[in-house]
Design a protein around this motif. Structure first.
Motif, PDB file in Angstrom:
ATOM      1  N   ALA A 115       0.812  -1.121   0.003  1.00 48.00           N
ATOM      2  CA  ALA A 115      -0.032   0.049   0.071  1.00 48.00           C
ATOM      3  C   ALA A 115       0.736   1.480   0.078  1.00 48.00           C
ATOM      4  CB  ALA A 115      -0.832   0.079   1.330  1.00 48.00           C
ATOM      5  N   GLY A 116       1.990   1.130   0.560  1.00 50.29           N
ATOM      6  CA  GLY A 116       2.892   2.381   0.671  1.00 50.29           C
ATOM      7  C   GLY A 116       3.560   2.442  -0.636  1.00 50.29           C
ATOM      8  N   GLY A 117       3.596   1.294  -1.443  1.00 46.98           N
ATOM      9  CA  GLY A 117       4.084   1.707  -2.869  1.00 46.98           C
ATOM     10  C   GLY A 117       3.110   2.292  -3.803  1.00 46.98           C
ATOM     11  N   VAL A 118       2.075   2.036  -3.545  1.00 48.81           N
ATOM     12  CA  VAL A 118       0.961   2.608  -4.203  1.00 48.81           C
ATOM     13  C   VAL A 118       0.925   4.107  -3.952  1.00 48.81           C
ATOM     14  CG1 VAL A 118      -1.580   2.981  -4.338  1.00 48.81           C
ATOM     15  CG2 VAL A 118      -0.558   0.329  -4.343  1.00 48.81           C
ATOM     16  N   VAL A 119       0.963   4.611  -2.734  1.00 43.81           N
ATOM     17  CA  VAL A 119       0.987   6.007  -2.385  1.00 43.81           C
ATOM     18  C   VAL A 119       2.132   6.643  -2.799  1.00 43.81           C
ATOM     19  CG1 VAL A 119       1.345   7.566  -0.428  1.00 43.81           C
ATOM     20  CG2 VAL A 119      -0.309   5.475  -0.381  1.00 43.81           C
ATOM     21  N   VAL A 120       3.356   6.084  -2.829  1.00 41.53           N
ATOM     22  CA  VAL A 120       4.592   6.730  -3.394  1.00 41.53           C
ATOM     23  C   VAL A 120       4.474   6.927  -4.813  1.00 41.53           C
ATOM     24  CG1 VAL A 120       7.013   6.243  -3.923  1.00 41.53           C
ATOM     25  CG2 VAL A 120       5.987   5.940  -1.439  1.00 41.53           C
ATOM     26  N   GLY A 121       3.724   5.770  -5.744  1.00 43.06           N
ATOM     27  CA  GLY A 121       3.770   5.726  -6.969  1.00 43.06           C
ATOM     28  C   GLY A 121       2.821   7.116  -7.384  1.00 43.06           C
ATOM     29  N   ALA A 122       1.642   7.107  -6.581  1.00 47.30           N
ATOM     30  CA  ALA A 122       0.998   8.203  -6.938  1.00 47.30           C
ATOM     31  C   ALA A 122       1.431   9.608  -6.634  1.00 47.30           C
ATOM     32  CB  ALA A 122      -0.612   8.136  -5.995  1.00 47.30           C
ATOM     33  N   LEU A 123       2.014   9.738  -5.537  1.00 39.01           N
ATOM     34  CA  LEU A 123       2.831  11.063  -5.218  1.00 39.01           C
ATOM     35  C   LEU A 123       3.928  11.235  -6.498  1.00 39.01           C
ATOM     36  CD1 LEU A 123       3.540  10.629  -1.382  1.00 39.01           C
ATOM     37  CD2 LEU A 123       1.870  12.106  -2.493  1.00 39.01           C
ATOM     38  N   ASN A 124       4.373  10.356  -6.968  1.00 33.66           N
ATOM     39  CA  ASN A 124       5.472  10.674  -8.150  1.00 33.66           C
ATOM     40  C   ASN A 124       4.578  11.008  -9.296  1.00 33.66           C
ATOM     41  OD1 ASN A 124       7.812   9.807  -7.444  1.00 33.66           O
ATOM     42  ND2 ASN A 124       7.654   7.618  -7.597  1.00 33.66           N
ATOM     43  N   GLY A 125       3.371  10.665  -9.778  1.00 32.62           N
ATOM     44  CA  GLY A 125       2.594  10.826 -10.626  1.00 32.62           C
ATOM     45  C   GLY A 125       1.894  12.526 -10.423  1.00 32.62           C
ATOM     46  N   THR A 225      -5.390  13.799 -19.528  1.00 31.37           N
ATOM     47  CA  THR A 225      -4.045  13.242 -19.589  1.00 31.37           C
ATOM     48  C   THR A 225      -3.209  13.167 -18.143  1.00 31.37           C
ATOM     49  OG1 THR A 225      -3.230  15.230 -20.021  1.00 31.37           O
ATOM     50  CG2 THR A 225      -3.808  13.805 -21.723  1.00 31.37           C
ATOM     51  N   ARG A 226      -3.396  14.055 -17.220  1.00 32.83           N
ATOM     52  CA  ARG A 226      -2.983  14.084 -16.036  1.00 32.83           C
ATOM     53  C   ARG A 226      -3.249  12.892 -15.204  1.00 32.83           C
ATOM     54  NH1 ARG A 226      -2.816  20.526 -13.839  1.00 32.83           N
ATOM     55  NH2 ARG A 226      -1.653  21.368 -15.507  1.00 32.83           N
ATOM     56  N   ARG A 227      -4.607  12.647 -15.158  1.00 33.13           N
ATOM     57  CA  ARG A 227      -5.050  11.641 -14.542  1.00 33.13           C
ATOM     58  C   ARG A 227      -4.651  10.247 -14.679  1.00 33.13           C
ATOM     59  NH1 ARG A 227     -11.354  10.408 -14.872  1.00 33.13           N
ATOM     60  NH2 ARG A 227     -11.377  12.822 -14.325  1.00 33.13           N
ATOM     61  N   TYR A 228      -4.627  10.029 -15.813  1.00 30.13           N
ATOM     62  CA  TYR A 228      -3.904   8.818 -16.516  1.00 30.13           C
ATOM     63  C   TYR A 228      -2.669   8.603 -16.375  1.00 30.13           C
ATOM     64  CZ  TYR A 228      -8.697   7.284 -18.201  1.00 30.13           C
ATOM     65  OH  TYR A 228      -9.935   7.125 -18.413  1.00 30.13           O
ATOM     66  N   THR A 229      -1.944   9.686 -16.320  1.00 29.77           N
ATOM     67  CA  THR A 229      -0.591   9.661 -15.862  1.00 29.77           C
ATOM     68  C   THR A 229      -0.274   9.194 -14.633  1.00 29.77           C
ATOM     69  OG1 THR A 229       0.099  11.060 -17.774  1.00 29.77           O
ATOM     70  CG2 THR A 229       1.906  10.842 -16.063  1.00 29.77           C
ATOM     71  N   VAL A 230      -1.136   9.639 -13.632  1.00 29.50           N
ATOM     72  CA  VAL A 230      -0.833   9.639 -12.178  1.00 29.50           C
ATOM     73  C   VAL A 230      -1.406   7.937 -11.974  1.00 29.50           C
ATOM     74  CG1 VAL A 230      -2.016   9.986  -9.827  1.00 29.50           C
ATOM     75  CG2 VAL A 230      -1.439  11.867 -11.339  1.00 29.50           C
ATOM     76  N   TYR A 231      -2.333   7.483 -12.807  1.00 26.63           N
ATOM     77  CA  TYR A 231      -2.649   6.116 -12.635  1.00 26.63           C
ATOM     78  C   TYR A 231      -1.366   5.239 -13.018  1.00 26.63           C
ATOM     79  CZ  TYR A 231      -7.590   7.222 -12.619  1.00 26.63           C
ATOM     80  OH  TYR A 231      -9.023   7.867 -12.124  1.00 26.63           O
ATOM     81  N   ALA A 232      -0.683   5.655 -14.041  1.00 24.26           N
ATOM     82  CA  ALA A 232       0.359   4.699 -14.442  1.00 24.26           C
ATOM     83  C   ALA A 232       1.436   4.730 -13.519  1.00 24.26           C
ATOM     84  CB  ALA A 232       1.042   5.330 -15.755  1.00 24.26           C
ATOM     85  N   PHE A 233       1.687   5.738 -12.999  1.00 20.56           N
ATOM     86  CA  PHE A 233       2.791   5.988 -11.884  1.00 20.56           C
ATOM     87  C   PHE A 233       2.285   5.025 -10.604  1.00 20.56           C
ATOM     88  CE2 PHE A 233       4.716   9.389 -14.196  1.00 20.56           C
ATOM     89  CZ  PHE A 233       6.055   9.154 -13.862  1.00 20.56           C
ATOM     90  N   THR A 234       1.037   5.123 -10.522  1.00 17.88           N
ATOM     91  CA  THR A 234       0.356   4.281  -9.260  1.00 17.88           C
ATOM     92  C   THR A 234       0.637   2.938  -9.493  1.00 17.88           C
ATOM     93  OG1 THR A 234      -1.217   6.198  -8.793  1.00 17.88           O
ATOM     94  CG2 THR A 234      -1.615   3.966  -7.635  1.00 17.88           C
ATOM     95  N   ALA A 235       0.313   2.524 -10.685  1.00 16.38           N
ATOM     96  CA  ALA A 235       0.489   0.895 -10.897  1.00 16.38           C
ATOM     97  C   ALA A 235       2.141   0.544 -10.973  1.00 16.38           C
ATOM     98  CB  ALA A 235      -0.126   0.579 -12.229  1.00 16.38           C
ATOM     99  N   SER A 236       3.021   1.406 -11.154  1.00  9.57           N
ATOM    100  CA  SER A 236       4.195   1.286 -11.186  1.00  9.57           C
ATOM    101  C   SER A 236       4.523   1.014  -9.796  1.00  9.57           C
ATOM    102  CB  SER A 236       5.130   2.489 -11.612  1.00  9.57           C
ATOM    103  OG  SER A 236       6.296   2.196 -11.472  1.00  9.57           O
ATOM    104  N   GLY A 237       4.254   2.012  -8.753  1.00 11.12           N
ATOM    105  CA  GLY A 237       4.467   1.845  -7.205  1.00 11.12           C
ATOM    106  C   GLY A 237       3.880   0.564  -6.561  1.00 11.12           C
ATOM    107  N   LEU A 238       2.925   0.095  -7.168  1.00 13.96           N
ATOM    108  CA  LEU A 238       2.148  -1.151  -6.604  1.00 13.96           C
ATOM    109  C   LEU A 238       3.217  -2.258  -6.942  1.00 13.96           C
ATOM    110  CD1 LEU A 238      -0.297  -2.822  -5.653  1.00 13.96           C
ATOM    111  CD2 LEU A 238      -1.003  -2.894  -7.966  1.00 13.96           C
ATOM    112  N   LEU A 239       3.642  -2.500  -8.247  1.00 11.87           N
ATOM    113  CA  LEU A 239       4.427  -3.559  -8.679  1.00 11.87           C
ATOM    114  C   LEU A 239       6.072  -3.552  -7.936  1.00 11.87           C
ATOM    115  CD1 LEU A 239       3.847  -3.315 -12.347  1.00 11.87           C
ATOM    116  CD2 LEU A 239       3.204  -5.299 -10.625  1.00 11.87           C
TER     117      LEU A 239
END
Length: 364
Positions: A115-125, A225-239
Motif C-alpha cells: 500500500a505504501g508503494g501505491v501511495v509513493v507511486g501516486a505521489l510521483n505522478g 492526461t494528468r489523471r491517467y499519467t498518475v494512474y500509470a505511476f500508481t501501478a508502477s508503485g504497486l509493482l
C-alpha cells in the motif's frame, strides 16, 4: 510507343517483404532467446541445459522481471520512473523493519508496504503532472528522498533477523515451488498477463497509449492526461512494493543499498521489450520476452566464468541497443501507417485542361 516495363518491386513483393519484416520485429527477440539457449547449451553442455539452471534462472530473474514491468507502465504514457530502484530498496527494508524490529505479523507488513508503494507511486505522478516537472528529474528527486528514508530506517546498517529467523510462511513466498517450478515465476507470469489485459483489452490501457503517443490529441478528445499519467505511476508503485516484498523474502536481510542494482536491468527489459510482440510501443509481453533474453544471456555469461564487470557492460550495451531498436521500431511503425494512408488515398482527378489551352476531348 510500347508500354513501359513493370516495376521491379511489385506491390505483392513489397507486401511480402513488409510482412517478413513485421514477423522478424515481432518474434525476433523470442527467436534470439532460443538461439542463445542453444548456443550456451552447446558451449556448456554439462551445466547450462539442466533443471537446476532453469530453476535458478527463473528464481533469480523474478524480481528484475517484476521491476521491468513496473518501469513499463509509465513508459507507456511517455514518462520514466527513475525512482523504482530506490523504491525497491525502501520497500524491502520496510518489510524487514516491520517484521524484525516492530514484530508485526508478516501478512500485515507485506500489505502495508505494498500500500505504501501505491501511495509513493501516486505521489510521483502528482509531482510529474501537477508540479509540471520532467519525469526524469522528478523521479530522480523522489528517489533520492526514498534513499534517505531507507538510510534513516536502517541507520546505515543492515537489518538482520534474530536467531529464530523469519517466519517460514514469509520466506516461502520466494522459496516454495508450484507444479515443479519456483513459485516466483508464476508471480511474474500472472502480473504480465494482468498487465497485458489492462493495456491491450481495457479502455484504460488504450487511453494510456493515446496519452503516451500524442498528449495533445488525448486532450482534444477529452482524455484527462494528468489523471491517467498518475494512474500509470500508481501501478508502477504497486509493482515496486510487491517486488520489495519478494526481495525481502529472498535475501532475508535488510540491505539499504541493494535496490539500485536492479534499476538498470529494469529499464533494459522495459525498453528492449518495446521492440518485441508489439514493435514500436511498450508492452507487457514484450517486456517478459526481453527479460528472458537477458536472463539466458546473463546465466550463460556467468557460467562461462566471466569477470564481474561483464554484467554492467552487458546491461549497458543492451540498453543502448534497446533504445536504438525501440526508436527504429517506432519510426517503422509511423512509416507503415503513412504508407497505408497513402495506399488508400485515391489518385487526383486528371485536369480537364488540354496542354494547348483547349479542353480535353475538344479539338483545339
Amino acid at each position: 510507343m510500347s508500354a513501359s516495363p513493370p516495376s521491379s518491386t511489385s506491390p505483392s513483393r513489397q507486401h511480402r517483404r513488409g510482412h517478413a519484416g513485421q514477423l522478424v520485429s515481432t518474434y525476433g527477440l523470442l527467436a534470439l532467446t532460443a538461439l542463445l539457449f542453444l548456443v550456451f547449451s552447446l558451449l556448456l553442455p554439462r551445466t547450462f541445459p539442466t533443471r537446476d539452471t532453469v530453476d535458478s534462472t527463473l528464481s533469480d530473474q523474478s524480481i528484475p522481471a517484476v521491476l521491468a514491468l513496473a518501469a513499463t507502465v509509465p513508459i507507456v504514457t511517455g514518462a520514466f520512473d527513475l525512482s523504482i530502484g530506490y523504491g525497491l530498496g525502501l520497500a524491502h527494508v520496510m518489510v524487514m523493519h516491520l517484521i524484525v524490529n516492530e514484530r508485526w505479523p508478516w501478512p500485515w507488513a507485506c500489505l502495508v508496504v505494498i500500500a505504501g508503494g501505491v501511495v509513493v507511486g501516486a505521489l510521483n505522478g502528482v509531482v510529474v503532472e501537477f508540479g509540471r516537472i520532467d519525469s526524469f528529474i522528478a523521479t530522480l528527486g523522489t528517489g533520492g528522498m526514498m534513499y534517505a528514508v531507507t538510510g534513516w530506517v536502517t541507520g546505515g546498517g543492515r537489518i538482520v533477523p534474530g536467531p529464530q529467523g523469519l517466519p517460514a510462511a514469509f520466506t516461502d513466498l520466494y522459496d516454495s515451488r508450484f507444479l515443479g517450478l519456483p513459485v516466483p515465476a508464476f508471480y511474474v507470469l500472472a502480473l504480465a498477463i494482468a498487465l497485458w489485459l489492462v493495456l491491450e483489452r481495457l479502455p484504460l490501457g488504450r487511453y494510456l497509449y493515446v496519452v503516451g503517443s500524442n498528449p495533445r490529441a488525448a486532450d482534444l478528445v477529452g482524455i484527462p492526461t494528468r489523471r491517467y499519467t498518475v494512474y500509470a505511476f500508481t501501478a508502477s508503485g504497486l509493482l515496486v512494493g510487491f517486488a520489495g516484498v519478494l526481495l525481502a523474502a529472498q535475501q532475508q536481510i535488510g540491505n539499504p543499498s541493494v535496490g539500485l542494482d536492479y534499476l538498470l536491468p529494469a529499464f533494459v527489459g522495459a525498453l528492449l521489450g518495446s521492440t518485441a510482440v508489439k514493435p514500436g510501443r511498450p508492452n507487457a509481453l514484450g517486456t517478459l520476452v526481453a527479460v528472458a533474453v537477458l536472463a539466458v544471456g546473463l546465466t550463460g555469461i556467468g557460467q562461462m566464468g566471466a569477470d564481474f564487470w561483464t554484467i554492467p557492460l552487458f546491461h549497458g550495451g543492451t540498453l543502448l541497443l534497446a533504445v536504438g531498436l525501440a526508436g527504429y521500431s517506432a519510426r517503422r511503425l509511423r512509416a507503415g501507417a503513412g504508407a497505408s494512408r497513402d495506399a488508400h488515398t485515391p489518385p487526383p482527378e486528371p485536369s480537364s485542361s488540354a496542354p494547348d489551352g483547349g479542353t480535353a476531348g475538344t479539338p483545339p
